[in-house]
Scaffold this motif. Structure first.
Motif, PDB file in Angstrom:
ATOM      1  N   ASP A 141       0.835  -1.206   0.000  1.00 25.73           N
ATOM      2  CA  ASP A 141       0.000   0.000   0.000  1.00 25.73           C
ATOM      3  C   ASP A 141       0.866   1.251   0.000  1.00 25.73           C
ATOM      4  O   ASP A 141       0.576   2.225  -0.698  1.00 25.73           O
ATOM      5  CB  ASP A 141      -0.935  -0.020   1.220  1.00 25.73           C
ATOM      6  CG  ASP A 141      -1.919   1.148   1.218  1.00 25.73           C
ATOM      7  OD1 ASP A 141      -2.319   1.584   0.116  1.00 25.73           O
ATOM      8  OD2 ASP A 141      -2.291   1.613   2.319  1.00 25.73           O
TER       9      ASP A 141
ATOM     10  N   ASP B 105       0.478   6.884   4.040  1.00 26.79           N
ATOM     11  CA  ASP B 105       0.350   5.564   4.678  1.00 26.79           C
ATOM     12  C   ASP B 105       1.156   5.425   5.975  1.00 26.79           C
ATOM     13  O   ASP B 105       1.421   4.315   6.419  1.00 26.79           O
ATOM     14  CB  ASP B 105       0.762   4.448   3.682  1.00 26.79           C
ATOM     15  CG  ASP B 105       0.226   3.086   4.093  1.00 26.79           C
ATOM     16  OD1 ASP B 105      -0.922   3.016   4.552  1.00 26.79           O
ATOM     17  OD2 ASP B 105       0.962   2.096   3.972  1.00 26.79           O
TER      18      ASP B 105
ATOM     19  N   HIS C  74      -4.646   6.038   6.592  1.00 25.17           N
ATOM     20  CA  HIS C  74      -5.871   5.327   6.999  1.00 25.17           C
ATOM     21  C   HIS C  74      -5.693   4.534   8.299  1.00 25.17           C
ATOM     22  O   HIS C  74      -6.454   3.607   8.544  1.00 25.17           O
ATOM     23  CB  HIS C  74      -6.326   4.389   5.862  1.00 25.17           C
ATOM     24  CG  HIS C  74      -5.421   3.215   5.649  1.00 25.17           C
ATOM     25  ND1 HIS C  74      -5.874   1.913   5.677  1.00 25.17           N
ATOM     26  CD2 HIS C  74      -4.078   3.142   5.435  1.00 25.17           C
ATOM     27  CE1 HIS C  74      -4.852   1.096   5.464  1.00 25.17           C
ATOM     28  NE2 HIS C  74      -3.764   1.816   5.304  1.00 25.17           N
ATOM     29  N   HIS C  75      -4.667   4.857   9.091  1.00 27.54           N
ATOM     30  CA  HIS C  75      -4.460   4.126  10.352  1.00 27.54           C
ATOM     31  C   HIS C  75      -5.315   4.730  11.467  1.00 27.54           C
ATOM     32  O   HIS C  75      -5.280   5.931  11.690  1.00 27.54           O
ATOM     33  CB  HIS C  75      -2.984   4.156  10.753  1.00 27.54           C
ATOM     34  CG  HIS C  75      -2.122   3.343   9.846  1.00 27.54           C
ATOM     35  ND1 HIS C  75      -1.498   3.876   8.741  1.00 27.54           N
ATOM     36  CD2 HIS C  75      -1.821   2.023   9.858  1.00 27.54           C
ATOM     37  CE1 HIS C  75      -0.827   2.914   8.123  1.00 27.54           C
ATOM     38  NE2 HIS C  75      -1.019   1.782   8.773  1.00 27.54           N
TER      39      HIS C  75
ATOM     40  N   THR D  45      -4.447   3.391   1.887  1.00 35.07           N
ATOM     41  CA  THR D  45      -4.159   4.762   1.451  1.00 35.07           C
ATOM     42  C   THR D  45      -4.459   4.873  -0.039  1.00 35.07           C
ATOM     43  O   THR D  45      -4.936   5.911  -0.505  1.00 35.07           O
ATOM     44  CB  THR D  45      -2.698   5.121   1.763  1.00 35.07           C
ATOM     45  OG1 THR D  45      -2.493   4.971   3.172  1.00 35.07           O
ATOM     46  CG2 THR D  45      -2.370   6.547   1.371  1.00 35.07           C
TER      47      THR D  45
ATOM     48  N   ASP E 133      -3.345  -4.301   0.865  1.00 38.28           N
ATOM     49  CA  ASP E 133      -3.900  -4.011   2.193  1.00 38.28           C
ATOM     50  C   ASP E 133      -5.230  -4.714   2.462  1.00 38.28           C
ATOM     51  O   ASP E 133      -5.689  -4.760   3.599  1.00 38.28           O
ATOM     52  CB  ASP E 133      -4.050  -2.492   2.401  1.00 38.28           C
ATOM     53  CG  ASP E 133      -2.886  -1.929   3.211  1.00 38.28           C
ATOM     54  OD1 ASP E 133      -1.849  -2.616   3.293  1.00 38.28           O
ATOM     55  OD2 ASP E 133      -3.013  -0.813   3.762  1.00 38.28           O
TER      56      ASP E 133
HETATM   57 MN    MN Z   1      -1.803   0.936   4.353  1.00 34.87          MN
END
Ligand code: MN
Ligand code: 5GP
Length: 325
Positions: free
Chosen positions: A26, A84, A109-110, A129, A157
């Motif tokens: 990703d 990311d 996106h965490h 991401t 991912d």
């Molecule tokens: Mn990722």
């Protein structure tokens, strides 16, 4: 949050792009996808990529040969992207360039990401991401090279569109990407499913020596320095091992660790839903997602396992109590 990516970039003449250490699919897809996209949108801009050297299997993506792993750049960027990465620490050697830029932008996106940089765009519900970028990109500057990179990232991912993070917006993004001319199954075969002989050997050895505990609800495997030297492997060769541990019937949490130094381990955690492993990893200074997270921990294999187990067991017991009610 970002409403219009190109407006956010404005008339920047120098643009830098980075991602997290030990870049995964990703991360590489997002960095190279953004690179290709911006190369189309900003023909006159100087666009640079700073990233730890990714696995060679990603070399079919445009911009791979432009990756600068020296992180040396004397000037100041107009705009600098972190992609990311859940926190500033994880972009390691790019930190200075990111913080020194006229405008720093974080896209991620965490769930553990608390936001950093001048502009922060974090969508914890997004699979990847690359999914976020696909929705941000305008058709006018898209092409097959951009699509290939983004497709690679989403595939990685989501474990090839299987994990629970795969949602309606993921498939919408994929629908947009597959309109371009590229071979998606070749990408997933060659960058996700295919393993080298030693990668399979190390996978087999880890499974053989794995420990099942907590009444079969937890499984752990590890690789020490000696084994790494014997097989001539590095951290890039371990991708997928924790996922194989995870699919063991009855298991709620899978742990994989490899020795990164004297009494130091890089830990990968996977959950099948009952345990929030991002919470566990965050407690030990790492982070990630509810079902996939990681951290670096000190101590022997057994020290690390004991420390992790306490947190995992506590969450499992809480879940059991809630389910009994
Ligand atoms: Mn990722
Ligand atoms: P993996 O186990 O595949 O290395 O990582 C799983 C997820 O956790 C990824 O999304 C990765 O970005 C995140 N992660 C892994 N290690 C760390 C870490 O040390 N710190 C933080 N913040 N996130 C991590």
């Amino acid at each position: 949050m970002i409403n219009n990516l190109l407006e956010e970039i404005g008339s920047a003449k120098t643009i830098g792009i980075t991602g997290h250490v030990r870049p995964d699919g990703d991360c590489v897809g997002a960095v190279l996808g953004l690179y290709s996209y911006l190369s189309n949108a900003y023909k006159d801009a100087d666009i640079r990529i700073f990233l730890e050297e990714p696995a060679e299997m990603f070399s079919f993506l445009k911009g791979y040969d432009k990756i600068d792993s020296t992180f040396a750049y004397p000037g100041q960027f107009d705009v600098f992207f972190s992609l990311d990465s859940g926190d500033l620490e994880r972009i390691e050697k790019s930190q200075k360039l990111f913080l020194g830029a006229k405008k720093s932008i974080c896209i991620d996106h965490h769930i553990s990401n608390q936001g950093f940089g001048d502009v922060s765009h974090v969508e914890p519900q997004a699979s990847s991401t690359c999914e976020i970028l696909t929705h941000m990109f305008e058709d006018e500057y898209m092409d097959a090279e951009v699509a290939k990179a983004l497709y690679t990232g989403i595939a990685h991912d989501t474990g090839i569109f299987r994990y629970s993070c795969t949602g309606a917006k993921t498939f919408e993004a994929l629908g947009k990407l597959v309109q371009y001319d590229f071979d998606g199954s070749k990408i997933t075969d060659e960058t996700f499913l295919q393993k080298t002989y030693v990668q399979n050997q190390i996978l087999g050895r880890t499974l053989l020596e794995s420990i099942l505990f907590m009444d079969g609800r937890c499984i752990a495997g590890s690789i020490d320095r000696k084994a790494m030297e014997f097989y001539g492997v590095n951290s890039r060769d371990f991708e997928g091992i924790v996922n194989q541990l995870q699919v063991t019937k009855g298991v709620e949490v899978a742990i994989f660790m490899h020795e990164t130094g004297t009494l130091e381990h890089k830990v990968s955690l996977r959950s099948n839903g009952k345990v929030d492993v991002s919470e566990v990893a965050s407690y030990f200074g790492g982070g990630g997602h509810v079902r996939a997270a990681g951290c670096t921990m000190n101590g022997t294999f057994h020290d690390v396992l004991n420390n992790l187990s306490l947190h995992i067991e506590r969450q499992l017991m809480e879940q059991d109590r809630m389910e009994q009610k």
